[in-house]
Each structure stands twice: as C-alpha cells, then as structure tokens.
Write a protein that holds these residues in place. Structure first.
Motif, mmCIF file in Angstrom:
data_model
loop_
_atom_site.group_PDB
_atom_site.id
_atom_site.type_symbol
_atom_site.label_atom_id
_atom_site.label_comp_id
_atom_site.label_asym_id
_atom_site.label_seq_id
_atom_site.Cartn_x
_atom_site.Cartn_y
_atom_site.Cartn_z
ATOM 1 N N LEU A 64 0.829 -1.199 0.000
ATOM 2 C CA LEU A 64 0.000 0.000 0.000
ATOM 3 C C LEU A 64 0.867 1.253 0.000
ATOM 4 C CD1 LEU A 64 -2.778 1.350 0.176
ATOM 5 C CD2 LEU A 64 -2.619 1.151 2.676
ATOM 6 N N VAL A 65 1.970 1.216 0.731
ATOM 7 C CA VAL A 65 2.888 2.363 0.761
ATOM 8 C C VAL A 65 3.410 2.657 -0.641
ATOM 9 C CG1 VAL A 65 5.092 3.235 1.645
ATOM 10 C CG2 VAL A 65 3.559 1.961 3.156
ATOM 11 N N SER A 66 3.749 1.616 -1.378
ATOM 12 C CA SER A 66 4.270 1.795 -2.739
ATOM 13 C C SER A 66 3.212 2.378 -3.674
ATOM 14 C CB SER A 66 4.774 0.456 -3.294
ATOM 15 O OG SER A 66 5.869 -0.029 -2.553
ATOM 16 N N VAL A 67 1.975 1.898 -3.546
ATOM 17 C CA VAL A 67 0.898 2.401 -4.405
ATOM 18 C C VAL A 67 0.629 3.879 -4.107
ATOM 19 C CG1 VAL A 67 -1.532 2.169 -5.024
ATOM 20 C CG2 VAL A 67 -0.155 0.128 -4.621
ATOM 21 N N LEU A 68 0.585 4.234 -2.823
ATOM 22 C CA LEU A 68 0.387 5.635 -2.453
ATOM 23 C C LEU A 68 1.569 6.489 -2.907
ATOM 24 C CD1 LEU A 68 -1.038 5.147 1.153
ATOM 25 C CD2 LEU A 68 -2.318 5.683 -0.916
ATOM 26 N N SER A 69 2.770 5.936 -2.825
ATOM 27 C CA SER A 69 3.964 6.662 -3.275
ATOM 28 C C SER A 69 3.942 6.884 -4.776
ATOM 29 C CB SER A 69 5.232 5.901 -2.879
ATOM 30 O OG SER A 69 5.343 5.787 -1.478
ATOM 31 N N LEU A 70 3.396 5.911 -5.519
ATOM 32 C CA LEU A 70 3.276 6.066 -6.967
ATOM 33 C C LEU A 70 2.449 7.303 -7.297
ATOM 34 C CD1 LEU A 70 3.499 4.889 -9.918
ATOM 35 C CD2 LEU A 70 1.323 3.734 -9.437
ATOM 36 N N VAL A 71 1.296 7.461 -6.632
ATOM 37 C CA VAL A 71 0.453 8.626 -6.870
ATOM 38 C C VAL A 71 1.154 9.899 -6.393
ATOM 39 C CG1 VAL A 71 -1.811 9.661 -6.472
ATOM 40 C CG2 VAL A 71 -1.596 7.170 -6.609
ATOM 41 N N ALA A 72 1.884 9.802 -5.280
ATOM 42 C CA ALA A 72 2.620 10.969 -4.778
ATOM 43 C C ALA A 72 3.694 11.413 -5.763
ATOM 44 C CB ALA A 72 3.239 10.645 -3.420
ATOM 45 N N TYR A 74 3.592 10.899 -8.943
ATOM 46 C CA TYR A 74 2.827 11.433 -10.079
ATOM 47 C C TYR A 74 2.621 12.938 -9.918
ATOM 48 C CZ TYR A 74 -1.619 12.366 -12.579
ATOM 49 O OH TYR A 74 -2.608 12.888 -13.350
ATOM 50 N N PHE A 75 2.182 13.363 -8.748
ATOM 51 C CA PHE A 75 1.931 14.788 -8.524
ATOM 52 C C PHE A 75 3.213 15.564 -8.239
ATOM 53 C CE2 PHE A 75 -2.347 13.066 -7.419
ATOM 54 C CZ PHE A 75 -3.035 13.707 -8.431
ATOM 55 N N THR A 76 4.215 14.918 -7.665
ATOM 56 C CA THR A 76 5.479 15.597 -7.394
ATOM 57 C C THR A 76 6.168 16.006 -8.693
ATOM 58 O OG1 THR A 76 5.787 14.381 -5.321
ATOM 59 C CG2 THR A 76 7.751 15.376 -6.319
ATOM 60 N N PHE A 77 6.192 15.092 -9.654
ATOM 61 C CA PHE A 77 6.805 15.420 -10.938
ATOM 62 C C PHE A 77 6.008 16.492 -11.671
ATOM 63 C CE2 PHE A 77 9.736 12.107 -10.309
ATOM 64 C CZ PHE A 77 10.684 12.132 -11.322
ATOM 65 N N ARG A 78 4.700 16.483 -11.459
ATOM 66 C CA ARG A 78 3.887 17.517 -12.098
ATOM 67 C C ARG A 78 4.221 18.903 -11.541
ATOM 68 N NH1 ARG A 78 -2.379 16.353 -12.714
ATOM 69 N NH2 ARG A 78 -2.126 18.472 -13.543
ATOM 70 N N TRP A 124 9.276 5.692 -8.656
ATOM 71 C CA TRP A 124 9.414 7.123 -8.908
ATOM 72 C C TRP A 124 9.384 7.421 -10.407
ATOM 73 C CZ3 TRP A 124 13.322 9.053 -11.910
ATOM 74 C CH2 TRP A 124 14.444 8.237 -12.108
ATOM 75 N N LEU A 125 9.934 6.524 -11.221
ATOM 76 C CA LEU A 125 9.956 6.751 -12.668
ATOM 77 C C LEU A 125 8.579 6.500 -13.272
ATOM 78 C CD1 LEU A 125 11.743 7.495 -15.057
ATOM 79 C CD2 LEU A 125 12.290 5.067 -15.341
ATOM 80 N N LEU A 126 7.909 5.437 -12.821
ATOM 81 C CA LEU A 126 6.550 5.169 -13.287
ATOM 82 C C LEU A 126 5.640 6.364 -13.007
ATOM 83 C CD1 LEU A 126 5.562 1.501 -12.301
ATOM 84 C CD2 LEU A 126 5.532 2.494 -14.586
ATOM 85 N N GLY A 127 5.664 6.817 -11.755
ATOM 86 C CA GLY A 127 4.823 7.943 -11.376
ATOM 87 C C GLY A 127 5.232 9.229 -12.063
ATOM 88 N N GLY A 128 6.540 9.432 -12.241
ATOM 89 C CA GLY A 128 7.037 10.662 -12.835
ATOM 90 C C GLY A 128 6.622 10.840 -14.287
ATOM 91 N N ILE A 129 6.822 9.812 -15.101
ATOM 92 C CA ILE A 129 6.449 9.897 -16.517
ATOM 93 C C ILE A 129 4.936 10.027 -16.664
ATOM 94 C CG2 ILE A 129 6.530 8.735 -18.753
ATOM 95 C CD1 ILE A 129 9.220 9.743 -17.756
#
Length: 416
Positions: A64-72, A74-78, A124-129
């Motif tokens: 769950l931490v990883s899934v929430l981090s993915l979304v985080a 996502y918005f951090t890179f934005r 971080w790369l998945l969420g970032g792109i």
C-alpha cells in the motif's frame, strides 16, 4: 462510391442539433468539435488506465505504501517539472501541439505500465512519466478551451466537453474490465495507447488558437489577487484525486474482491457514469443563467457528505449508490467552477497561459503534499485507517472549494 468523412458527419450532426441553442460561428464550431472528439478518446483511454492503476499495482504485489507513493510521485513530478514545462511549451508552440507532446509521453507511460510485470520500473519513474504526461494535457486543454469557448454560452459548451469525456468514461471501464479479465491487466495499457493516438488526430485540423513564441512572466501576476483562486483550485484538485485514486483503491481492498475485480470495477463505473451525462447537460444549461455559485456551493457540500459515507460501503450495491451520487454531484460543482476559472483567464489579457499554469502548479503541490502524507501514515497504520483518512481529507477539500471568489459567479448586485 461515396467516401464518408467521419469528422464532417460528426460536425453536421452536432451543428444540426445544437445550432438553435448556441450562437457558434462555424469556424469556432470546428475548433470546439475537434476538442470534443479528442476528449472522447482521451476519456476512453484514461478510464482504461487511471481507474485500474491502484488495483493493478496491488495485484502485482506492491505494498500500500508503494501504491500511495506512486500517486505521490505522479503529482510531485507535475509540480516540480511537468506543469512548468507544459506551460512553457504551450507558450512556445501552442496548446494543440503541446497536447500531441502529452499524448506521446502518455503512450510511453502506458508502455511502461504494460511492461511492468517483467521490467519492474522504479516507482518514482513510473509515477514521474505518468505525471508529466498529464501536465501536458491539463494545461494545454485549459488554455485551448478557455480561448475558444464563448463566455455567454460557456456553460453549455463545457457541458458538452464533459459529456464527451463521460461517454468515454462509460465505455472505457467496460472495455478495460473485459480486457483485464480475459487477457491480463497489462493489456489494458496497450489498448489505451492505441486510443490515445486516435484521439490526437482531430486536434490538427485547425490552427493554434493563441499567439506562438510567447514568454511566461510569472512576476506579472499579482499574487494577492490569486489567493482565493489558488486555495479553491488546490482544494478541487485534492478532492478529485481522492475520488480518482483512493476510491478504486478502497474498492479493490475491501469491496470488489476475487479474480473478476477488473470486470466488477468496470461495470460499476460505467453504469454510474451514464448518470453524469444527463447531469452535465442539465448543469450546463443553468450555469449560464447566473446560478453558478449557488449550484457550486450546494453540490460541494453534498460531495463532502459523499466522501464521509465512502468508508461505510461494504458491498457492490453500496458502491454503486456512492458512484451514482458522486456522478450527480461532481458536475454540480466542477462545471460552474471551471466555467468561472476560464472567465477569470479571459479577464487577464496576455496572462492566460501564466495564470492557468500557476493554478495547476499550486494544485499539483497540494496534491503531492497530501499523497506523501498518506504514504507516510501507511507505514504506521492499517489500510482501512489510511483510506478513511483520505476520504476525510476529500470531505474537507470539498468544503474548501467554496472559498472561491470568482467575479463571474457573483450576483449582479455584488458586481455593481
């Protein structure tokens, strides 16, 4: 043999049925119709991916931490990269060509998710792109639509944007659920990539609606006058992200269990989204008659209640009820809000791109902060506590949407 042109057929159909209700010039209708078509395919593609991503990652045995981090991420890179880069690109080459850049990046993102079971890209790369690709949609789209819409009939025009997007969202989950159940969830992303390419085609049948080779001057915006705009836009962004990502995550964890979870989630979403089509059309008609603020505040309050009820859902019927209520409430506050946002951009000649880019950067920062907070909490508390906390934040954010002070939503007495 007669050669059919689908775009021309679509335009003739729309013009025949809407001409008596709108005062669109034919040139503007072309620009709006291509935006409608593109939004249909993008809504279809994104409903295939964004809706299923939280459950998809859980099914790949991410915590769950990883899934929430993915979304985080996502918005951090934005907020750190994507929004500013997107605003600069819009100013340089125009919103339509910037949308194409976004589609290319989003196809790269969907390819990464497609290959995730074997490649294991870092979170971080998945969420970032993924995040940067969406920066290259929201800012170009907002600039494009705010430029070509008509202020007197913007509500009706905006309602049709929502309707076309929702049609995509109605079909997409069914298709995604079917593909995910029969072939595997990773193939959902392959289908989405193809749809994104199709959706990009209509955007280039007319020219760019704004002056090119502009320079962004953020210092020219008076920050004190944007306080309420920024606060309310950040709130509407936080609330929307809870609905888009926390709600499917909650359903996947506690409600829609079993091997057919993708199909169940797809059916649930598609059935309830149909309600939103009728609601969007209704609200589009009445917000042009100066009832926007009353509608916005009423349905923002209703939406806060919906968030508070979400943790109580235990079965499919309850989830369907929440989805229906959400699809009725969401157009009620989002459509008058964005109509007013676009009007506010009109009131800032020469600063449209800077203004809309600034709003997105602020909202992305608020969303990144919130999702990192939830990811940190997930290291200490249970999944149910985290999701309940997220819904409570969504309820508070819904109420904060009412902090807006848009001039176009004020009554005639207040304006005079």
């Amino acid at each position: 043999m007669v050669k059919f042109n689908r775009k021309i057929m679509f335009q003739k159909f729309m013009f025949r049925h809407l001409k008596h209700r709108h005062f669109w010039r034919h040139k503007d209708f072309d620009e709006l119709s291509e935006l409608y078509i593109s939004n249909l395919f993008r809504g279809l593609a994104l409903s295939l991916t964004g809706l299923f991503i939280p459950i998809y990652m859980l099914r790949l045995h991410y915590s769950l931490v990883s899934v929430l981090s993915l979304v985080a991420w996502y918005f951090t890179f934005r907020c750190l990269i994507g929004d500013l880069l997107s605003g600069w690109t819009v100013a340089k080459i125009g919103p339509k060509h910037s949308l194409l850049v976004g589609y290319i990046i989003l196809i790269a993102s969907t390819t990464m998710f497609l290959s995730q079971p074997s490649q294991y890209w870092p979170i971080w790369l998945l969420g970032g792109i993924w995040g940067v690709s969406n920066s290259f949609f929201f800012i170009p789209f907002n600039v494009d639509f705010s430029k070509i819409k008509h202020s007197k009939h913007g509500g009706k025009e905006l309602s049709f944007v929502y309707i076309m997007e929702k049609v995509g969202w109605a079909i997409g989950p069914l298709l995604g659920g079917l593909v995910g159940t029969l072939f595997g969830a990773q193939y959902i992303f392959l289908v989405a990539g193809v749809l994104l390419l199709i959706g990009a085609i209509p955007m280039f049948t007319t020219g760019e609606p704004v002056k090119l080779d502009q320079k962004l001057n953020f210092e020219s915006l008076k920050a004190d006058k944007l306080l309420y705009d920024a606060l309310s836009f950040g709130a509407i962004g936080v609330e929307n992200s809870i609905t888009l990502y926390m709600w499917p995550l909650f359903l996947g964890l506690f409600v829609l269990t079993g091997s057919s979870v993708y199909a169940k989630l797809g059916i649930l979403t598609s059935l309830s989204v149909v309600i939103s089509v009728a609601a969007s059309r209704y609200f589009g008609q009445i917000i042009d008659h100066k009832k926007g603020r009353e509608i916005l505040r009423s349905f923002a309050a209703v939406n806060a209640i919906i968030h508070l009820v979400r943790p109580l859902v235990t079965n499919f019927v309850g989830a369907f009820g929440i989805n229906v209520a959400n699809e009725l409430a969401t157009p009620g506050y989002r459509m008058p809000y964005f109509k007013a946002l676009y009007d506010a951009a009109d009131d800032l000649p020469g600063h449209r791109i800077v203004y809309l880019t600034s709003m997105e950067m602020i909202a992305s920062t608020a969303k990144a902060t919130m999702w990192w907070f939830l990811a940190a909490l997930a290291t200490l508390f249970s999944a149910r506590t985290i999701t309940t906390t997220g819904f409570a934040i969504g309820a508070i954010a819904s109420l904060m949407i009412m902090s807006e002070r848009f001039r176009s939503l004020a009554s005639k007495a207040a304006k005079s």
